[in-house]
Scaffold this motif. Structure first.
Motif, PDB file in Angstrom:
ATOM      1  N   LEU A  66      50.277  34.023  37.773  1.00  9.50           N
ATOM      2  CA  LEU A  66      49.309  34.117  38.877  1.00  9.50           C
ATOM      3  C   LEU A  66      49.795  33.393  40.123  1.00  9.50           C
ATOM      4  N   ASN A  67      50.729  32.430  39.935  1.00 12.76           N
ATOM      5  CA  ASN A  67      51.251  31.700  41.105  1.00 12.76           C
ATOM      6  C   ASN A  67      51.899  32.645  42.116  1.00 12.76           C
ATOM      7  N   HIS A  68      52.368  33.798  41.627  1.00 12.84           N
ATOM      8  CA  HIS A  68      52.976  34.779  42.536  1.00 12.84           C
ATOM      9  C   HIS A  68      52.009  35.156  43.671  1.00 12.84           C
ATOM     10  N   PHE A  69      50.729  35.108  43.373  1.00 16.21           N
ATOM     11  CA  PHE A  69      49.742  35.625  44.328  1.00 16.21           C
ATOM     12  C   PHE A  69      49.113  34.535  45.200  1.00 16.21           C
ATOM     13  N   ASP A  70      49.569  33.284  45.071  1.00 21.50           N
ATOM     14  CA  ASP A  70      48.995  32.217  45.906  1.00 21.50           C
ATOM     15  C   ASP A  70      49.236  32.511  47.384  1.00 21.50           C
ATOM     16  N   PHE A  71      48.246  32.254  48.171  1.00 19.10           N
ATOM     17  CA  PHE A  71      48.430  32.417  49.621  1.00 19.10           C
ATOM     18  C   PHE A  71      47.368  31.615  50.346  1.00 19.10           C
ATOM     19  N   ASP A  72      47.517  31.496  51.662  1.00 19.56           N
ATOM     20  CA  ASP A  72      46.448  30.884  52.445  1.00 19.56           C
ATOM     21  C   ASP A  72      46.155  31.782  53.652  1.00 19.56           C
ATOM     22  N   GLN A  73      45.206  31.360  54.454  1.00 22.96           N
ATOM     23  CA  GLN A  73      44.762  32.240  55.550  1.00 22.96           C
ATOM     24  C   GLN A  73      45.904  32.605  56.506  1.00 22.96           C
ATOM     25  N   ALA A  74      46.831  31.655  56.711  1.00 22.24           N
ATOM     26  CA  ALA A  74      47.915  31.902  57.670  1.00 22.24           C
ATOM     27  C   ALA A  74      48.818  33.048  57.229  1.00 22.24           C
ATOM     28  N   GLN A  75      48.832  33.338  55.935  1.00 25.53           N
ATOM     29  CA  GLN A  75      49.707  34.418  55.452  1.00 25.53           C
ATOM     30  C   GLN A  75      49.061  35.799  55.552  1.00 25.53           C
ATOM     31  N   ARG A  76      47.815  35.854  55.939  1.00 22.94           N
ATOM     32  CA  ARG A  76      47.167  37.167  56.054  1.00 22.94           C
ATOM     33  C   ARG A  76      47.737  37.966  57.220  1.00 22.94           C
ATOM     34  N   PRO A  77      47.732  39.297  57.165  1.00 19.03           N
ATOM     35  CA  PRO A  77      47.390  40.101  56.004  1.00 19.03           C
ATOM     36  C   PRO A  77      48.446  39.944  54.903  1.00 19.03           C
ATOM     37  N   LEU A  78      47.971  39.671  53.689  1.00 18.01           N
ATOM     38  CA  LEU A  78      48.841  39.387  52.548  1.00 18.01           C
ATOM     39  C   LEU A  78      48.764  40.567  51.588  1.00 18.01           C
ATOM     40  N   ILE A  79      49.926  41.074  51.252  1.00 18.57           N
ATOM     41  CA  ILE A  79      49.963  42.211  50.324  1.00 18.57           C
ATOM     42  C   ILE A  79      50.590  41.752  49.013  1.00 18.57           C
ATOM     43  N   ALA A  80      49.836  41.872  47.946  1.00 21.01           N
ATOM     44  CA  ALA A  80      50.324  41.461  46.628  1.00 21.01           C
ATOM     45  C   ALA A  80      51.004  42.652  45.981  1.00 21.01           C
ATOM     46  N   GLN A  81      52.234  42.419  45.504  1.00 15.98           N
ATOM     47  CA  GLN A  81      52.929  43.544  44.872  1.00 15.98           C
ATOM     48  C   GLN A  81      52.916  43.420  43.344  1.00 15.98           C
ATOM     49  N   ILE A  82      52.690  44.534  42.682  1.00 15.38           N
ATOM     50  CA  ILE A  82      52.655  44.543  41.213  1.00 15.38           C
ATOM     51  C   ILE A  82      53.544  45.664  40.681  1.00 15.38           C
ATOM     52  N   PHE A  83      54.002  45.491  39.450  1.00 15.46           N
ATOM     53  CA  PHE A  83      54.788  46.559  38.821  1.00 15.46           C
ATOM     54  C   PHE A  83      54.421  46.656  37.350  1.00 15.46           C
ATOM     55  N   GLY A  84      54.811  47.756  36.734  1.00 10.60           N
ATOM     56  CA  GLY A  84      54.508  47.970  35.326  1.00 10.60           C
ATOM     57  C   GLY A  84      54.481  49.451  35.043  1.00 10.60           C
ATOM     58  N   LYS A  85      53.914  49.810  33.894  1.00 10.41           N
ATOM     59  CA  LYS A  85      53.873  51.240  33.523  1.00 10.41           C
ATOM     60  C   LYS A  85      52.582  51.618  32.799  1.00 10.41           C
ATOM     61  N   THR A  86      51.631  50.675  32.724  1.00  6.45           N
ATOM     62  CA  THR A  86      50.434  50.934  31.921  1.00  6.45           C
ATOM     63  C   THR A  86      49.190  51.008  32.818  1.00  6.45           C
ATOM     64  N   PRO A  87      48.657  52.228  33.024  1.00  3.65           N
ATOM     65  CA  PRO A  87      47.550  52.372  33.972  1.00  3.65           C
ATOM     66  C   PRO A  87      46.393  51.402  33.739  1.00  3.65           C
ATOM     67  N   LYS A  88      45.995  51.183  32.452  1.00  3.88           N
ATOM     68  CA  LYS A  88      44.800  50.342  32.233  1.00  3.88           C
ATOM     69  C   LYS A  88      45.047  48.892  32.681  1.00  3.88           C
ATOM     70  N   TYR A  89      46.299  48.419  32.597  1.00  6.03           N
ATOM     71  CA  TYR A  89      46.592  47.060  33.072  1.00  6.03           C
ATOM     72  C   TYR A  89      46.612  47.016  34.602  1.00  6.03           C
ATOM     73  N   PHE A  90      47.127  48.077  35.212  1.00  6.94           N
ATOM     74  CA  PHE A  90      47.114  48.137  36.678  1.00  6.94           C
ATOM     75  C   PHE A  90      45.679  48.026  37.193  1.00  6.94           C
ATOM     76  N   LYS A  91      44.777  48.733  36.526  1.00  6.44           N
ATOM     77  CA  LYS A  91      43.389  48.739  36.997  1.00  6.44           C
ATOM     78  C   LYS A  91      42.798  47.330  36.929  1.00  6.44           C
ATOM     79  N   GLN A  92      43.052  46.644  35.826  1.00  6.44           N
ATOM     80  CA  GLN A  92      42.452  45.317  35.649  1.00  6.44           C
ATOM     81  C   GLN A  92      43.085  44.288  36.593  1.00  6.44           C
TER      82      GLN A  92
END
Ligand SMILES: Cc1cc2nc3c(=O)[nH]c(=O)nc-3n(C[C@H](O)[C@H](O)[C@H](O)COP(=O)(O)O)c2cc1C
Length: 368
Positions: A66-92
């Motif tokens: 989860l540390n990958h997604f840490d940010f503060d207001q100064a970093q906005r707009p912040l885009i979190a990138q994710i990868f994988g192959k399992t739709p149900k995990y992407f949704k969650q």
């Protein structure tokens, strides 16, 4: 200026500035401290996090990811990138990112690393367009359902430890209380094909999904980082995206070194903006136009910035389990590019173990 309140932030930046300049996502590089320093001194329009694996977020016992997604207001707009192959995990994970209050969720369909692509994730998804579309739909569903009230507690594969870790994070990172009216955008970053240019067949799979943005690195999976990014193919892809999905912002990527080159790409290749990756290593100023870059280099000592970066790194991760200063060393080496006695200074910096040691080395060489 064409501007209305229904625009997403990608469209707004494009309308306001004529182009979008972003810090590209880079695994092992674009962590919280790097993004902070880059944004503070480079003032680029958008920053992406390094990617995180959705299977890892859902199945790992550790919550470190989860540390990958840490940010503060100064970093906005912040885009979190994710990868994988399992739709149900992407949704969650999309629901989790909504809870964190990120501005955008980007799906990686471009990583060529065998550990990622040979399992069907990253650029491997170019081989399975039906699954790629299903994944996009899953992320869009997660975002929409969160907006309609879906709770993280209702996501079966998000552990109670992850939920607790997320609550703890909210105490440390300056997140606004997640507002269910502000839904993150969904975008994709990809490559031009597996072994050759396949944009005519591949991109329509993306343009039919009503994405906020598509970023295209002009190399194939097979090329990895060899050869050059093919900007002729990127220009062809830009035309396809504009034709099929005119509201989707389209960014080109690969081998762009500074603001002026990015601007030229926008003019010559029909992209709405550019992602810069490697050229930003130790050089946050590459995002600034020439006059501001000159001003920046007069006003700032890059080594003072290197030390600030090292201190921020220590502050951010020093208290975490399995803390190591090692990942900071490569950044220190990058800050020495082009200075006198670079090899000697670099050889000392890459052996440092703390910000205090970095300070000592820089003072010894009278660099700060
Ligand atoms: C060390 C490193 C890590 C990367 N990690 C990611 C990543 O996590 N997600 C991604 O979409 N691209 C990743 N990339 C690709 C970059 O975002 C970018 O597409 C590529 O470096 C080409 O752009 P550049 O020539 O401006 O560096 C990575 C590249 C490098 C060099």
């Amino acid at each position: 200026m064409v501007y209305n309140t229904l625009m997403n932030f990608w469209q707004r930046i494009k309308a306001e500035k004529g182009m979008i300049l972003a810090l590209s996502p880079m695994d092992g590089v674009s962590d919280y401290p790097f993004r902070s320093i880059s944004k503070k001194y480079g003032q680029m329009d958008l920053v992406f996090t390094e990617f995180a694996n959705v299977e890892g977020v859902c199945l790992s016992k550790s919550t470190q990811i989860l540390n990958h997604f840490d940010f503060d207001q100064a970093q906005r707009p912040l885009i979190a990138q994710i990868f994988g192959k399992t739709p149900k995990y992407f949704k969650q994970v999309a629901v989790l990112l909504c809870e964190m209050g990120v501005d955008g969720i980007d799906i990686n369909m471009g990583c060529p690393a065998p550990t990622v692509s040979s399992h069907g994730s990253g650029a491997g998804l170019i081989r399975t367009p039906d699954l790629a579309r299903e994944i996009i739909q899953s992320v869009q569903d997660g975002v929409r359902e969160w907006g309609e009230g879906l709770l993280l507690e209702n996501c079966p594969d998000i552990s109670s430890q992850t939920i607790t870790a997320l609550r703890d994070k909210k105490k440390f990172f300056a997140l606004t209380e997640a507002d269910r009216q502000k839904l993150p955008t969904v975008s994709v970053k990809t490559r031009i094909g597996i072994a050759q240019d396949e944009v005519e067949n591949w991109l329509p799979n993306l343009t039919q999904m009503n994405l906020a943005a598509i970023s295209l690195h002009g190399r194939t999976l097979k090329q990895s980082y060899s050869g050059l990014s093919n900007w002729e193919v990127i220009a062809k892809a830009a035309a396809i995206v504009k034709q099929n999905s005119p509201n989707t912002i389209f960014l080109g990527n690969g081998d762009v070194f500074d603001y002026e080159q990015a601007k030229q790409k926008v003019t010559d290749h029909g992209v709405d903006g550019v992602l810069i990756g490697r050229a930003s290593f130790g050089r946050p100023f590459v995002f600034l136009p020439q006059d501001k870059r000159t001003e920046f280099l007069k006003a700032h000592n890059l080594f003072a910035i290197a030390l600030e970066h090292a201190k921020l790194y220590e502050e951010t991760y020093g208290q975490k389990e399995r803390y190591s200063f090692l990942p900071m060393r490569k950044h220190l080496a990058w800050y020495t590019k082009g200075v006198e006695q670079a090899a000697l200074i670099r050889s000392e910096l890459v052996r440092s173990n703390s910000a205090a040691e970095v300070e000592e080395i820089l003072k010894k060489h009278q660099l700060i």
